[in-house]
Design an enzyme around this catalytic site. Structure first.
Site: not given
Length: 546
Positions: A89, A283, A330-331
């Site tokens: 992250s 987030e 983000d992933h």
């Protein structure tokens, strides 16, 4: 990837999305409105941490209707880091915030190791140099800024949009930088890192940042009611010592905490008062935590909570007409699949209900259910039922009683009942979806580093120029002016850059936006960053000294 192949890939993905999602596309008049840019500009950047596309699909089936994100579908994002096909992250957030790929654990700094194909090497001199982020750029433009997370606000991704350090675990440095960044609205967990104490993340430098927030005239709020009722234009909300609860668990375990949608709505209402516009980072942190725990219920819980926050952002953007909204993971994480070994021969006629109904039985996430477990496990069956594991067989009960990782065992048991496959408790390297709305929105298959460059251009600044303005090498700058320099680490927790010439002494404490010239303190336009070898400071420092 060549420009031609990247363009083709982008058109192919965007075209596929357009064909398959016509019913979800914005109306013609909304698309036309998105193409018009006026001043001031606003940007809302939203990240659902560690969320694979399967988790989004599963959440839609669970909800039983379209997601707010669906209307924003625009393409895909490549997520690899400077050194790996699978990113942590910290470098993922660095890419999204600064436009630079970086290395494992690095927050807002350039990489030391570059091995991923197609990336330029970084010189030894520039390795670990701080690079400016889009929030800092918005501040320099006079815009209001906001930072929101459901984790500790010092956690990797919000840290990437507000701080610079060589390791994501340096919560003390991150918290200090965030306070001295003078961000207008900061909402999330992480109160423990604001004051000295005995906790794992309590401050080691002796500084009480709560006192600093009071001096800076923040309204410090600690629950949902205080947040929603404050009229202040400067708000710091710390709603937990660490992370906030999962959305599904909140009513039972932390009813006083705000939802992500609550925080997003309040931040927008506060920041929009600024005549120069605003930048807001949001987030949804815990889909990632649920994925690490292999908990599909937790993933769904906080993907849907994130989606509710996206709706708040897009509803505002539609009315405002000049707000860019970007939402992205983000992933990936966990390798979640709808379908498992259970469905090898039955998938063509296995109904949606076979995947969703077992999940619907859960009233809490794994984390929430285990919070109700008694030390002697005497209520294990009741706790398992809270997580949807009713009617345990004798074998299942034995496995749970003997398990050394009860949460993971429960998660795998429910995933098996729901015919879900899971391959990892770690991150995964697939592309993720790109969602965008508003003027100059991005389409197609893009690099994660493209997003901050687009945001910066929309807000009217260049990230490279901003880095040179905010993060000049202090030693080089002062020695050019004839100063002798040193780094005072007498107090290891409070390093200070010192430059001296004649009777003049300049002191720059790490992590603050302060310079002392012959004992007189001045505020700077940026923070001082020490990466363990070099100090980097705002170029405005050099204008204050002879």
């Amino acid at each position: 990837m060549s420009k031609i192949s990247k363009k083709v890939a982008g058109l192919t993905l965007a075209g596929a999305v357009a064909i398959s999602s016509l019913a979800l596309a914005p109306k013609k008049e909304e698309v036309e409105a998105q193409d018009k840019k006026k001043q001031p500009t606003n940007v809302i950047m939203m990240v659902m941490d560690g969320t694979s596309s399967t988790a989004t699909t599963l959440s839609r089936w669970y909800k039983g209707g379209n997601l707010a994100m669906d209307q924003m579908m625009a393409g895909g994002v490549r997520t690899y880091s400077a050194e790996s096909a699978i990113t942590d992250s910290a470098p993922a957030g660095t890419a999204l915030a600064t436009g630079h790929k970086s290395d494992d654990k690095y927050i807002g700094i350039l990489p030391s190791v570059v091995t991923s194909p197609g990336l330029e090497q970084v010189s030894e001199k520039d390795a670990q140099r701080p690079v400016a982020n889009v929030l800092e750029g918005a501040k320099q433009q006079g815009k209001a800024t906001g930072l929101i997370a459901t984790s500790e606000i010092q956690h990797a991704t919000p840290a990437d949009f507000s701080a610079h350090t060589t390791h994501r675990s340096n919560y003390g440095d991150i918290a200090e930088q965030q306070v001295y960044q003078n961000i207008d609205v900061v909402l999330g967990g992480g109160k423990e890192s604001l004051s000295p104490g005995t906790g794992k993340n309590a401050r080691k430098d002796g500084e009480d940042l709560l006192q600093q927030l009071e001096r800076k005239k923040y309204d410090f709020v600690e629950n949902r009611d205080e947040l929603l009722n404050t009229k202040s234009n400067k708000i710091w909300g710390s709603f937990a010592p660490g992370a906030l609860a999962y959305d599904m668990d909140r009513a039972t375990t932390k009813p006083s905490e705000p939802t992500l949608a609550d925080m997003t709505g309040k931040a927008i209402d506060t920041l929009k008062k600024d005549k120069d516009g605003f930048f807001l980072f949001v987030e949804g942190s815990k889909p990632d935590w649920a994925a690490h725990a292999n908990d599909p219920v937790g993933m769904i819980s906080d993907v849907l909570a994130f989606d509710a926050a996206v709706k708040k952002a897009v509803d505002f953007a539609k009315k405002d007409g000049n707000t860019m909204v970007i939402a992205v993971a983000d992933h990936g994480n966990s390798g979640l699949s709808i379908g498992s070994q259970n469905t090898n021969s039955t998938y063509p006629h296995t109904p949606v209900s076979a995947y969703i109904d077992p999940l619907k039985k859960a009233k809490m996430t794994v984390e929430g259910a285990l919070s109700q477990l008694k030390p002697d496990k005497s209520n294990l069956k009741e706790v398992a039922a809270l997580y949807g594991l009713d009617d345990l067989t004798a074998e299942e009960e034995r496995k749970l009683m003997e398990s050394k990782n009860l949460g993971l065992e429960m998660a795998h048991m429910l995933a098996n009942r729901a015919n879900l496959g899971i391959t990892s408790t770690g991150h995964t390297g697939e592309d993720v979806f790109l969602y965008s709305y508003g003027p100059e929105r991005l389409f197609g298959l893009v690099e994660n580093t493209d997003l901050p460059k687009k945001m910066a251009k929309f807000m009217g600044f260049d990230l490279g120029q901003l880095t040179n303005k905010l993060y000049a090498n202090a030693k080089e700058g002062f020695e050019k002016k004839g100063y002798t320099t040193r780094i005072d680490t007498t107090d290891a927790n409070n390093p200070v850059f010192v430059a001296e010439k004649g009777n003049q002494k300049v002191e720059l404490p790490a992590n603050k936006n302060i310079v002392k010239v012959s004992g007189v303190a001045n505020e700077l336009t940026g923070i001082n960053v020490y990466n363990g070898k070099d100090f980097y400071v705002s170029e405005s420092v050099f204008k204050l000294v002879k």
